[in-house]
Motif scaffolding. Sequence first.
Motif, mmCIF file in Angstrom:
data_model
loop_
_atom_site.group_PDB
_atom_site.id
_atom_site.type_symbol
_atom_site.label_atom_id
_atom_site.label_comp_id
_atom_site.label_asym_id
_atom_site.label_seq_id
_atom_site.Cartn_x
_atom_site.Cartn_y
_atom_site.Cartn_z
ATOM 1 N N LEU A 190 89.900 -33.778 -66.996
ATOM 2 C CA LEU A 190 90.769 -34.833 -67.497
ATOM 3 C C LEU A 190 90.031 -36.141 -67.734
ATOM 4 O O LEU A 190 90.609 -37.101 -68.240
ATOM 5 N N ARG A 191 88.760 -36.183 -67.357
ATOM 6 C CA ARG A 191 87.953 -37.383 -67.573
ATOM 7 C C ARG A 191 87.106 -37.212 -68.834
ATOM 8 O O ARG A 191 86.607 -36.127 -69.114
ATOM 9 N N LYS A 192 86.938 -38.282 -69.579
ATOM 10 C CA LYS A 192 86.131 -38.240 -70.801
ATOM 11 C C LYS A 192 84.677 -37.989 -70.430
ATOM 12 O O LYS A 192 84.127 -38.636 -69.528
ATOM 13 N N PRO A 193 83.997 -37.045 -71.104
ATOM 14 C CA PRO A 193 82.590 -36.777 -70.782
ATOM 15 C C PRO A 193 81.718 -38.010 -71.021
ATOM 16 O O PRO A 193 82.000 -38.835 -71.896
ATOM 17 N N GLN A 194 80.655 -38.126 -70.225
ATOM 18 C CA GLN A 194 79.722 -39.250 -70.378
ATOM 19 C C GLN A 194 78.957 -39.163 -71.707
ATOM 20 O O GLN A 194 78.663 -40.169 -72.332
ATOM 21 N N GLY A 195 78.633 -37.959 -72.124
ATOM 22 C CA GLY A 195 77.899 -37.746 -73.370
ATOM 23 C C GLY A 195 78.449 -36.537 -74.093
ATOM 24 O O GLY A 195 79.654 -36.262 -74.071
ATOM 25 N N LYS A 196 77.569 -35.777 -74.729
ATOM 26 C CA LYS A 196 77.990 -34.568 -75.431
ATOM 27 C C LYS A 196 78.347 -33.476 -74.435
ATOM 28 O O LYS A 196 77.720 -33.332 -73.379
ATOM 29 N N ARG A 197 79.354 -32.683 -74.773
ATOM 30 C CA ARG A 197 79.730 -31.535 -73.943
ATOM 31 C C ARG A 197 79.750 -30.284 -74.817
ATOM 32 O O ARG A 197 80.336 -30.275 -75.903
ATOM 33 N N VAL A 198 79.107 -29.223 -74.331
ATOM 34 C CA VAL A 198 79.034 -27.952 -75.046
ATOM 35 C C VAL A 198 79.741 -26.873 -74.230
ATOM 36 O O VAL A 198 79.484 -26.736 -73.024
ATOM 37 N N ALA A 199 80.619 -26.134 -74.865
ATOM 38 C CA ALA A 199 81.291 -25.007 -74.208
ATOM 39 C C ALA A 199 80.557 -23.716 -74.545
ATOM 40 O O ALA A 199 80.137 -23.504 -75.690
ATOM 41 N N VAL A 200 80.396 -22.863 -73.555
ATOM 42 C CA VAL A 200 79.805 -21.535 -73.752
ATOM 43 C C VAL A 200 80.826 -20.501 -73.299
ATOM 44 O O VAL A 200 81.289 -20.548 -72.161
ATOM 45 N N ILE A 225 68.256 -29.844 -73.118
ATOM 46 C CA ILE A 225 69.045 -30.654 -74.051
ATOM 47 C C ILE A 225 69.925 -31.605 -73.260
ATOM 48 O O ILE A 225 70.558 -31.218 -72.276
ATOM 49 N N ASP A 226 69.974 -32.854 -73.684
ATOM 50 C CA ASP A 226 70.746 -33.874 -72.972
ATOM 51 C C ASP A 226 72.229 -33.706 -73.304
ATOM 52 O O ASP A 226 72.797 -34.382 -74.157
ATOM 53 N N THR A 227 72.860 -32.771 -72.620
ATOM 54 C CA THR A 227 74.273 -32.494 -72.839
ATOM 55 C C THR A 227 74.855 -31.842 -71.596
ATOM 56 O O THR A 227 74.132 -31.208 -70.812
ATOM 57 N N GLU A 228 76.135 -31.996 -71.406
ATOM 58 C CA GLU A 228 76.839 -31.282 -70.338
ATOM 59 C C GLU A 228 77.252 -29.916 -70.872
ATOM 60 O O GLU A 228 77.758 -29.807 -71.989
ATOM 61 N N VAL A 229 77.012 -28.877 -70.101
ATOM 62 C CA VAL A 229 77.324 -27.513 -70.517
ATOM 63 C C VAL A 229 78.390 -26.943 -69.589
ATOM 64 O O VAL A 229 78.227 -26.962 -68.355
ATOM 65 N N VAL A 230 79.464 -26.443 -70.161
ATOM 66 C CA VAL A 230 80.526 -25.794 -69.380
ATOM 67 C C VAL A 230 80.618 -24.341 -69.826
ATOM 68 O O VAL A 230 80.901 -24.062 -70.996
ATOM 69 N N ASP A 263 82.098 -30.992 -77.943
ATOM 70 C CA ASP A 263 81.530 -31.326 -79.248
ATOM 71 C C ASP A 263 81.027 -30.094 -79.985
ATOM 72 O O ASP A 263 80.783 -30.155 -81.194
ATOM 73 N N LEU A 264 80.866 -28.988 -79.276
ATOM 74 C CA LEU A 264 80.274 -27.777 -79.852
ATOM 75 C C LEU A 264 80.679 -26.592 -78.998
ATOM 76 O O LEU A 264 80.846 -26.711 -77.779
ATOM 77 N N SER A 265 80.828 -25.438 -79.642
ATOM 78 C CA SER A 265 81.139 -24.211 -78.918
ATOM 79 C C SER A 265 80.079 -23.159 -79.220
ATOM 80 O O SER A 265 79.663 -22.995 -80.369
ATOM 81 N N ILE A 266 79.629 -22.483 -78.171
ATOM 82 C CA ILE A 266 78.731 -21.332 -78.323
ATOM 83 C C ILE A 266 79.526 -20.104 -77.911
ATOM 84 O O ILE A 266 80.022 -20.025 -76.778
ATOM 85 N N ALA A 279 90.485 -23.960 -84.313
ATOM 86 C CA ALA A 279 91.721 -24.720 -84.129
ATOM 87 C C ALA A 279 91.466 -26.106 -83.563
ATOM 88 O O ALA A 279 92.274 -27.017 -83.758
ATOM 89 N N HIS A 280 90.337 -26.277 -82.857
ATOM 90 C CA HIS A 280 90.011 -27.578 -82.273
ATOM 91 C C HIS A 280 88.903 -28.295 -83.030
ATOM 92 O O HIS A 280 88.362 -29.293 -82.551
ATOM 93 N N GLY A 281 88.554 -27.797 -84.229
ATOM 94 C CA GLY A 281 87.635 -28.512 -85.105
ATOM 95 C C GLY A 281 86.205 -28.582 -84.624
ATOM 96 O O GLY A 281 85.509 -29.564 -84.892
ATOM 97 N N LEU A 282 85.720 -27.523 -83.959
ATOM 98 C CA LEU A 282 84.366 -27.536 -83.420
ATOM 99 C C LEU A 282 83.397 -26.736 -84.286
ATOM 100 O O LEU A 282 83.705 -25.602 -84.684
ATOM 101 N N PRO A 283 82.208 -27.280 -84.570
ATOM 102 C CA PRO A 283 81.133 -26.429 -85.097
ATOM 103 C C PRO A 283 80.721 -25.442 -84.015
ATOM 104 O O PRO A 283 80.888 -25.716 -82.818
ATOM 105 N N GLN A 284 80.178 -24.285 -84.442
ATOM 106 C CA GLN A 284 79.923 -23.226 -83.462
ATOM 107 C C GLN A 284 78.582 -22.547 -83.703
ATOM 108 O O GLN A 284 78.187 -22.325 -84.849
ATOM 109 N N VAL A 285 77.929 -22.192 -82.594
ATOM 110 C CA VAL A 285 76.801 -21.269 -82.621
ATOM 111 C C VAL A 285 77.359 -19.919 -82.203
ATOM 112 O O VAL A 285 77.908 -19.782 -81.105
ATOM 113 N N VAL A 286 77.250 -18.924 -83.080
ATOM 114 C CA VAL A 286 77.821 -17.613 -82.813
ATOM 115 C C VAL A 286 76.693 -16.634 -82.518
ATOM 116 O O VAL A 286 75.719 -16.544 -83.279
ATOM 117 N N LEU A 287 76.828 -15.903 -81.395
ATOM 118 C CA LEU A 287 75.835 -14.917 -80.966
ATOM 119 C C LEU A 287 76.493 -13.537 -80.978
ATOM 120 O O LEU A 287 76.875 -12.997 -79.937
#
Length: 369
Positions: A190-200, A225-230, A263-266, A279-287
Amino acid sequence: MIPLLWALRSAGHHVVVAMPKTMADVSAAAGVSAVSLGDDIPLAGLVADHAHRPPQDAGVQSLAEHVADYYGPLAERNVGRLFEIAERWQPDVVMHTSWEYAGPIVAARLGLPTIRHGWGLTLPPEVDELVHQRLAYLYRDWGLHGAPPPPVRWIDVCPRSMQVGKPPAESLPMSWIPFNGSAVLPDWLLRKPQGKRVAVTLGNVPIRGRHSQVLHTTLEALREIDTEVVVAAGWGLEHDADLPENVRVVRGVPLHDLLPTCDLSITHGGAGSLLAGVAHGLPQVVLPQMCVHFQHGDRLAAIGGGVSLHPAEQTVENIREAVCGLLSHSGARLVAARLQQENDDQLSPASVVKHLETVVAPRTEWAVV
């Protein structure tokens, strides 16, 4: 399918879902009544040489053989129990997904119309053609002269500029509304990320021999990479004990709650994960690994909404380059935003229900498989 099933219920229709036990439990937990078709059976149990089969590739023939090899036997296993349920309950309409072949057989035997609910790109016609060839004996056993009749409507949940192929019936373009279960959300989400956040997310269906390996490679690519990864991990997905400091692994957090903060989904390219990102407007890396992963990932990449890396290309260096490129350049973000708007502009589930009522009215009893 859950958002449309909710809309049917809210409009006063009686809906019952018929699926194997685990999925019947998921349906009931989502507020839609369900009956069980029996104990779960892993897809591996449907093919004798599953462990020795070569990996699926990106070709149409490989996809068709995958569907025919696994989902044909699944239909044979379920059709008897499904017919027993439908004959007793007497629904007016049968709604089923792509790759579900027992429902149309039962509907044809009972003289009922079917609605087909898509879950991604329209499949190449070679897929159903091969399945119909393989299931000719089953159709004969159930008194059908050839394949069951086509559906009266096709629910299309893919944005128009991403969709390919010809639908099997008149289509109703419906917004994809992600439903990934429900949970008590952690405070950090529920808190705004400090920087970029990537979902995997690599889905809930284990990738044979590669699930943990693909995750390991992905996390190594993200380590510097300087990003938070979830990592939204399925319950059966194992991960390394020594995780990079920027990585958080969560289980049970719905994607529809996580992705709006990213900011991005893998992803692996499964329809649920990929369209949730859309649906949430994210660019994606698809594997991509199997099934329609290849078609989904390659199509998204072709229209500029992301990068698709096939198994031989899934190296630390390539994944890192793809992630950095998508995070730093605006082109893919603009395409992702356009796809999100297209999805939002499609019919709501409630509007689709109103249309379906003109097709099958005054029927009110829906069987879903």
